[in-house]
Design an enzyme around this catalytic site. Structure first.
Site, PDB file in Angstrom:
ATOM      1  CG  HIS A 209      -1.950  -1.054   1.245  1.00  0.00           C
ATOM      2  ND1 HIS A 209      -2.919  -1.138   0.274  1.00  0.00           N
ATOM      3  CD2 HIS A 209      -2.171  -2.095   2.087  1.00  0.00           C
ATOM      4  CE1 HIS A 209      -3.709  -2.164   0.518  1.00  0.00           C
ATOM      5  NE2 HIS A 209      -3.276  -2.783   1.621  1.00  0.00           N
ATOM      6  CB  CYS A 252      -2.433   3.638  -3.845  1.00  0.00           C
ATOM      7  SG  CYS A 252      -3.705   2.395  -4.169  1.00  0.00           S
TER       8      CYS A 252
END
Length: 362
Positions: A209, A252
């Protein structure tokens, strides 16, 4: 006003054909020093006037030709490029001595329109192809956070298969903390520098992430991507100096989601299924992000991330320079429609390269 280091023997005129600036160098003469006067006007013929060289009180008995020395003297030059020969303007550098001292250059009120260069047939030559030497060892490091990232197992399998096909020795670490991301890169750098024999290339795959410029470790803490990139740059990793370092980042970079834009009219939407002695510190690096700055990266719960799966497929089944392969990855991803939360989404990778040569993997 610029002053020449030495006095020229005679007047000289030069034209810089690239920017059409003109330079007029005046010879040494009583009344003013040798000076270099520049003008950015497009000049071809320049008139230069100098004070008469007669002695005081000897106006009547001046030497023959003295008047001509006081008159305008036209200095011409044949340009190296014939198509620049016509249509140039004219400048008048006449005037008293104080006008020269103040560096003033008067332009004639009447001058021609700027030259329109004639069209000529240009025969471009292909770029000289220079590629990295890939005869040495190929080393790779894969760091992947699997916690709360369903589908990451499929990505690990795809990456491992890709590296086997491309002849890379891959080291894989699962669920690193933020500090372990840094520690693993430092260890990888030491392995490369201590490798017996030459190393040709290094790949680093980072999956976690993230936010813009940050990766989240298994412990929830953040690590800066720039700190990870530092480990293998040309300053810190001697064995990889002037050699390619490729970073693949599946994470991301923000919260934005791209719904895509319509192309064309109506309701139609295009959708389908030897080096230099020294080098700069940050050259020979290639960073490939799964998405552009500020946007999310997508991952399927069982099939893995579309970016990693597409990249592994292209790198395994296609040949060519890496940047061209990445263009194919971008094309495939841009054409695809990714349903997320019941809505169609678009995504494309972002490539940042300072490679100096072509990089071939097979």
């Amino acid at each position: 006003m610029e002053r020449e280091d030495s006095e020229p023997e005679s007047a000289a005129f030069r034209v810089n054909e690239l920017n059409l600036s003109s330079t007029c160098v005046f010879p040494p003469h009583r009344g003013f020093d040798s000076r270099l006067v520049r003008t950015s006007l497009p000049l071809h013929t320049v008139s230069c006037q100098k004070p008469a060289a007669t002695a005081p009180g000897d106006q009547a008995g001046a030497q023959p030709g003295a008047a001509s020395r006081g008159a305008h003297q036209k200095l011409r030059t044949e340009p190296q490029f014939p198509h620049l020969h016509n249509g140039l303007g004219r400048a008048d550098l006449s005037g008293p001595e104080d006008s020269m001292s103040s560096s003033r250059v008067r332009t004639s009120k009447t001058y021609r329109e700027p030259l329109r260069m004639e069209e000529e047939k240009v025969h471009p030559k292909p770029l000289k192809e220079e590629s990295y030497d890939m005869s040495g060892a190929r080393l790779a490091l894969t760091l992947c956070v699997t916690k709360a990232r369903e589908g990451s197992g499929a990505d690990l399998e795809a990456v491992e298969f890709m590296f086997r096909q491309l002849g890379f020795k891959n080291t894989m670490k699962k669920d690193p903390t933020a500090q372990q991301f840094l520690d693993e890169l430092e260890t990888f750098q030491q392995v490369i520098d201590n490798w017996k024999g030459p190393v040709s290339c290094a790949f680093v795959v980072l999956m976690a992430h993230g936010e813009e410029g940050l990766l989240q470790g298994e412990d929830g803490r953040m690590v800066r991507l720039e700190d990870l990139f530092e480990a293998l740059n040309n300053k810190n990793c001697q064995a990889l100096r002037a050699k390619p370092k490729v970073y693949i980042i599946q994470a991301c970079r923000g919260e934005h989601r791209d719904p895509g834009e319509r192309v064309g009219g109506g309701d139609e939407v295009l959708m389908a299924k030897d080096g230099p002695e020294t080098v700069p510190t940050y050259t020979d690096a290639l960073q490939v992000y799964a998405t552009v700055e500020g946007y999310v990266a997508y991952r399927h719960d069982t099939k893995g991330s579309y970016f990693i799966q597409t990249l592994a497929d292209v790198f395994t089944k296609k040949k060519g320079p890496v940047l061209e392969l990445l263009s194919e990855v971008t094309r495939r991803m841009a054409e695809a429609e990714l349903p997320q939360e019941g809505k169609p989404r678009k995504v494309n990778p972002q490539i940042q390269s300072t490679l100096r040569k072509r990089l071939y993997l097979q």
